[in-house]
Design an enzyme around this catalytic site. Structure first.
Site, PDB file in Angstrom:
ATOM      1  N   LYS A  31       0.838  -1.216   0.000  1.00 37.34           N
ATOM      2  CA  LYS A  31       0.000   0.000   0.000  1.00 37.34           C
ATOM      3  C   LYS A  31       0.869   1.260   0.000  1.00 37.34           C
ATOM      4  O   LYS A  31       0.598   2.200  -0.727  1.00 37.34           O
ATOM      5  CB  LYS A  31      -0.932   0.021   1.232  1.00 37.34           C
ATOM      6  N   ARG A 106      -9.476   0.682   8.822  1.00 40.93           N
ATOM      7  CA  ARG A 106      -8.989  -0.654   9.128  1.00 40.93           C
ATOM      8  C   ARG A 106     -10.032  -1.477   9.876  1.00 40.93           C
ATOM      9  O   ARG A 106      -9.796  -2.639  10.188  1.00 40.93           O
ATOM     10  CB  ARG A 106      -7.757  -0.534  10.009  1.00 40.93           C
ATOM     11  N   ARG A 152      11.578  -5.996   4.833  1.00 40.37           N
ATOM     12  CA  ARG A 152      11.338  -4.573   4.589  1.00 40.37           C
ATOM     13  C   ARG A 152      12.351  -3.677   5.318  1.00 40.37           C
ATOM     14  O   ARG A 152      12.630  -3.867   6.504  1.00 40.37           O
ATOM     15  CB  ARG A 152       9.918  -4.222   5.049  1.00 40.37           C
ATOM     16  N   ARG A 185      11.380  -1.478  10.815  1.00 36.94           N
ATOM     17  CA  ARG A 185      10.342  -1.078  11.755  1.00 36.94           C
ATOM     18  C   ARG A 185      10.283  -2.044  12.928  1.00 36.94           C
ATOM     19  O   ARG A 185      10.412  -3.251  12.750  1.00 36.94           O
ATOM     20  CB  ARG A 185       8.986  -1.054  11.035  1.00 36.94           C
ATOM     21  N   ARG A 196      -0.073  -8.784  13.703  1.00 38.20           N
ATOM     22  CA  ARG A 196      -0.624  -7.780  12.776  1.00 38.20           C
ATOM     23  C   ARG A 196      -1.450  -8.464  11.693  1.00 38.20           C
ATOM     24  O   ARG A 196      -2.497  -7.960  11.283  1.00 38.20           O
ATOM     25  CB  ARG A 196       0.510  -6.955  12.160  1.00 38.20           C
TER      26      ARG A 196
HETATM   27  P1  AMP Z   1       0.923   0.389   9.363  1.00 38.46           P
HETATM   28  O1  AMP Z   1       2.126   1.254   9.187  1.00 38.46           O
HETATM   29  O2  AMP Z   1      -0.228   0.813   8.515  1.00 38.46           O
HETATM   30  O3  AMP Z   1       1.241  -1.083   9.219  1.00 38.46           O
HETATM   31  O4  AMP Z   1       0.432   0.610  10.884  1.00 38.46           O
HETATM   32  C1  AMP Z   1       1.277   0.313  11.984  1.00 38.46           C
HETATM   33  C2  AMP Z   1       0.433   0.185  13.238  1.00 38.46           C
HETATM   34  O5  AMP Z   1      -0.237   1.414  13.506  1.00 38.46           O
HETATM   35  C3  AMP Z   1      -0.657  -0.868  13.168  1.00 38.46           C
HETATM   36  O6  AMP Z   1      -0.187  -2.168  13.458  1.00 38.46           O
HETATM   37  C4  AMP Z   1      -1.631  -0.333  14.227  1.00 38.46           C
HETATM   38  O7  AMP Z   1      -1.160  -0.607  15.528  1.00 38.46           O
HETATM   39  C5  AMP Z   1      -1.548   1.174  14.023  1.00 38.46           C
HETATM   40  N1  AMP Z   1      -2.533   1.643  13.030  1.00 38.46           N
HETATM   41  C6  AMP Z   1      -2.279   2.180  11.802  1.00 38.46           C
HETATM   42  N2  AMP Z   1      -3.405   2.508  11.174  1.00 38.46           N
HETATM   43  C7  AMP Z   1      -4.422   2.172  12.007  1.00 38.46           C
HETATM   44  C8  AMP Z   1      -5.834   2.254  11.918  1.00 38.46           C
HETATM   45  N3  AMP Z   1      -6.448   2.732  10.829  1.00 38.46           N
HETATM   46  N4  AMP Z   1      -6.556   1.818  12.984  1.00 38.46           N
HETATM   47  C9  AMP Z   1      -5.962   1.330  14.086  1.00 38.46           C
HETATM   48  N5  AMP Z   1      -4.637   1.213  14.227  1.00 38.46           N
HETATM   49  C10 AMP Z   1      -3.858   1.636  13.199  1.00 38.46           C
END
Ligand code: AMP
Length: 243
Positions: A31, A106, A152, A185, A196
């Site tokens: 994404k 999400r 990554r 990360r 996740r």
């Molecule tokens: P990402 O970088 O999108 O993989 O997000 C990293 C982490 O941020 C996720 O594992 C969640 O803990 C939190 N997070 C990101 N976006 C959301 C969302 N829309 N709703 C809830 N938690 C989020």
């Protein structure tokens, strides 16, 4: 049409009303990579809730303090906190012609909130008529997701994403663009990755049903060269405005 838009990627972004673009897909589906391409083609912002939350954690804000432990274990941050954060971001002037949501919504609760927010008076989308969201799902198989997430690496300076298995930097551990040392990360460790992906299946996958039943979902096979996927993503956006 698509060629015209891609050609613009090499010169000026296309300054037209694009509206909301929602990218759905599991962690590691690509994404972020696709969002950056779209942002460049149309000159609209990539809004990554993960990036905004990580910035809040890094600068020790109240939101960051509340989110940190939840993110470290791979769970989702509560809907209300994330929706308030997205509302603030969408009202910034740079989102007036459109924006790409990467990692939001999400949960079905977040998707319902977003529909209401975009339909409401608060969000006037200055200068552009209200356009319905274009929802694109980037689908990738489980084993491939694992390989992508564990390999990554991200540039802390420019945000460019690499993968030591598929798209390594020219010099190990250094960004091709600015030479900064690439980072991993914290939540890309194997045990957190598995949490996740579980959170994705449980809470985010139902969104394909939510948007699918409204006839708004376009699913793409994300298990291919990112440049090929990017062409299809742009085509889906262009098509989305003509149907
Ligand atoms: P990402 O970088 O999108 O993989 O997000 C990293 C982490 O941020 C996720 O594992 C969640 O803990 C939190 N997070 C990101 N976006 C959301 C969302 N829309 N709703 C809830 N938690 C989020």
């Amino acid at each position: 049409m698509v060629t015209k838009v891609m050609a613009a990627a090499n010169s000026q972004p296309v300054a037209k009303c694009v509206g909301p673009i929602i990218l759905l897909g599991a962690p590691g589906a690509g994404k972020g990579t696709q969002a950056k391409q779209i942002a460049e083609v149309y000159g609209i912002p990539q809004i990554s809730t993960g990036d905004i939350l990580r910035a809040n954690v890094a600068n020790g804000s109240e939101l960051g303090k509340q989110a940190k432990a939840i993110m470290d274990r791979g769970d989702l941050v509560p809907d209300q906190l994330v929706c308030d954060m997205v509302a603030q971001r969408l009202l910034q002037p740079d989102a007036a012609r459109g924006f790409i949501l990467d990692g939001f919504p999400r949960t079905v609760t977040q998707a319902r909130w977003l529909d209401e927010f975009l339909g409401g008076k608060l969000f006037e989308n200055q200068g552009c008529a209200k356009l319905p969201p274009i929802v694109i799902e980037i689908a990738v198989g489980y084993n491939q997701l694992l390989r992508r997430l564990t390999g990554r690496r991200t540039c802390p300076t420019c945000g460019r994403i690499y993968n030591v298995n598929f798209q390594p930097p020219r010099v190990p551990d250094a960004c091709d663009i600015d030479g900064a040392k690439l980072g991993t990360r914290k939540d890309d460790s194997e045990d957190v990755i598995s949490e996740r992906l579980k959170a994705y299946e449980r809470q985010t996958l139902p969104l394909t049903e939510y948007y699918g039943s409204q006839g708004r979902l376009r699913a793409l096979d994300g298990d291919r060269d990112p440049a090929i996927v990017a062409k299809e993503v742009i085509a889906a956006i262009e098509h989305g405005h003509t149907v």
